[in-house]
Write an enzyme that holds these catalytic residues in place. Structure first.
Site, PDB file in Angstrom:
ATOM      1  NE  ARG A 171     -25.684 -82.190 -29.647  1.00  0.00           N
ATOM      2  CZ  ARG A 171     -24.902 -82.840 -28.780  1.00  0.00           C
ATOM      3  NH1 ARG A 171     -25.433 -83.535 -27.798  1.00  0.00           N
ATOM      4  NH2 ARG A 171     -23.587 -82.792 -28.888  1.00  0.00           N
ATOM      5  CG  PHE A 185     -32.661 -89.668 -19.663  1.00  0.00           C
ATOM      6  CD1 PHE A 185     -32.552 -90.173 -18.381  1.00  0.00           C
ATOM      7  CD2 PHE A 185     -33.603 -90.244 -20.519  1.00  0.00           C
ATOM      8  CE1 PHE A 185     -33.349 -91.231 -17.967  1.00  0.00           C
ATOM      9  CE2 PHE A 185     -34.397 -91.295 -20.107  1.00  0.00           C
ATOM     10  CZ  PHE A 185     -34.270 -91.794 -18.822  1.00  0.00           C
ATOM     11  CG  ASP A 218     -30.865 -84.727 -16.319  1.00  0.00           C
ATOM     12  OD1 ASP A 218     -30.372 -85.136 -17.390  1.00  0.00           O
ATOM     13  OD2 ASP A 218     -30.452 -85.065 -15.202  1.00  0.00           O
ATOM     14  CB  SER A 219     -32.987 -87.211 -12.036  1.00  0.00           C
ATOM     15  OG  SER A 219     -31.726 -87.711 -12.445  1.00  0.00           O
ATOM     16  CG  ASP A 248     -28.858 -89.449 -25.237  1.00  0.00           C
ATOM     17  OD1 ASP A 248     -28.402 -90.611 -25.291  1.00  0.00           O
ATOM     18  OD2 ASP A 248     -28.154 -88.430 -25.335  1.00  0.00           O
ATOM     19  CB  CYS A 297     -24.446 -94.392 -24.514  1.00  0.00           C
ATOM     20  SG  CYS A 297     -24.878 -94.138 -22.774  1.00  0.00           S
TER      21      CYS A 297
END
Length: 393
Positions: A212, A228, A250-251, A297, A337
């Protein structure tokens, strides 16, 4: 005296190289009545001690706590936790007034398999990934408070979703020590709310702190899309970096609400930010070529090796859409990830995406997990986070 497990002939070789797992297929026989979560001694086929650890049901049968024949007691936990804290102090992550958020224990990376501890100001969030750690949770929490010596006043146990479901422990999240409603923490001088009760992981993705910071340096004057976004970490770093606008997607409606709260904490009333609750693929499909900095991400596309092929296809599809949409001269931060996705796997998936999109792409940075998420040199499986920063002509 701990009960004992005996290995098949020759199956101690990985343990001689200090790998911290004993697989079920390596076991010849064991003492009767060993229960999941119990501490056991591991012996070679000719009866020599080689390790002590927690027994569990599954392909990984023992998570090794020590290669020395020691008692797993209060002194053991204090020693391991002190070593973890000392390393964070040595690398300047702990005791930093600009940053009271960090991972104190990273499982095998800190020689405590099955345990994760993240620190958010005065609250440590402790997570068990094995029944053995769950059994020892009160001893570990007491040792944690002792070792932290005033740095932490509260220990929140958040293992409801991480313990093996077949163990049927009926565990509920809650405080083991103290309690606190103060869920605002600081990372590199920026504030954010931590949802340690219902949030993903321990409530925040501590592992992206340095990435970040890097994004902040690239944000000035750019139009930023944070896909995301979860709690908006990349978004408020981009805003501090001087982004012209930041859109967070984002969902999860809960994630979008947390993102809005976090942006408002740091930039009250700032009109540069908008948040959208929408599926990532649909948003990218519908987006115009409005962005010159995009962050991808996503959550882990592959939790196990059987899902690897489909995961790599998913990474290629997602990145191809971002390459298609990003402005010329744009910068893409893209991550995986998934532990089963190697650096080469991921790079090849992104290479495929660039070729599909027909864009010229250069690698600026290759990213990984930070120092408070260390990789045990004898356990390369602990290297899970990988990322690329790409310049797209």
């Amino acid at each position: 005296m701990y009960k004992q497990i005996y290995l098949k002939r020759g199956k101690e070789e990985s343990l001689k190289r200090f790998h911290p797992w004993v697989f079920s297929g390596a076991i010849h026989h064991s003492d009767e009545g060993i229960e999941e979560g119990e501490t056991v001694r591991v012996l070679t086929s000719d009866g020599r001690f080689i390790a002590v650890g927690h027994y569990q049901i599954g392909s990984i049968a023992v998570r090794v706590l020590s290669f020395r024949d020691v008692a797993i007691d209060a002194g053991f936990w204090r020693s391991r936790l002190q070593a973890a804290l000392s390393m964070r102090i040595a690398v300047g992550i702990a005791d930093n007034p600009q940053n009271n958020t960090y991972r104190l224990v990273h499982g095998e990376g800190d020689n405590i398999p099955g345990l994760v501890v993240d620190v958010y100001g005065q609250t440590a969030v402790m997570q068990a990934h094995s029944v053995g750690i769950h059994v020892c949770r009160l001893d570990i929490a007491k040792a944690l408070v002792d070792v932290m010596d005033g740095r932490v006043a509260n220990v929140f146990y958040k293992s409801e979703t991480t313990l093996p479901y077949k163990a049927d422990l009926g565990q509920e999240n809650g405080f083991l020590y103290g309690s606190s409603d103060d869920n605002i923490a600081i990372e590199n001088g920026l504030k954010f709310r931590v949802d340690w009760l219902k949030g993903q992981k321990t409530g925040f993705f501590v592992d992206q702190r340095e990435n970040r910071s890097l994004l902040e340096k690239y944000s000035h004057g750019r139009k930023v899309l944070n896909m995301f976004c979860y709690t908006g970490g990349f978004s408020f770093y981009a805003m501090r970096g001087g982004a012209e606008l930041v859109h967070s997607v984002d969902s999860s409606a809960k994630a979008i609400e947390l993102t809005r709260q976090n942006v408002e904490l740091n930039f009250p009333g700032d009109g540069r930010h908008e948040a959208y609750c929408e599926d990532a693929f649909k948003y990218l499909e519908d987006a115009g070529s409005n962005y010159d900095l995009i962050i991808l991400d996503p959550p882990a596309f592959a939790k196990h090796r059987a899902a690897l092929h489909n995961a790599l296809k998913g990474y290629s599809r997602l990145n191809a859409k971002a390459f298609e949409k990003i402005k010329p001269g744009g910068i893409l931060f893209t991550f995986s990830c998934s532990q089963v996705v190697t650096k080469d796997n991921f790079r090849n998936a992104v290479f495929t995406a660039a070729a599909l999109a027909g864009r010229k792409v250069r690698i600026l940075h290759q990213l990984h997990q930070p120092a408070d998420h260390p990789v045990n040199i004898y356990h390369p499986e602990g290297e899970y986070l990988k990322g690329l920063v790409l310049y797209v002509e």
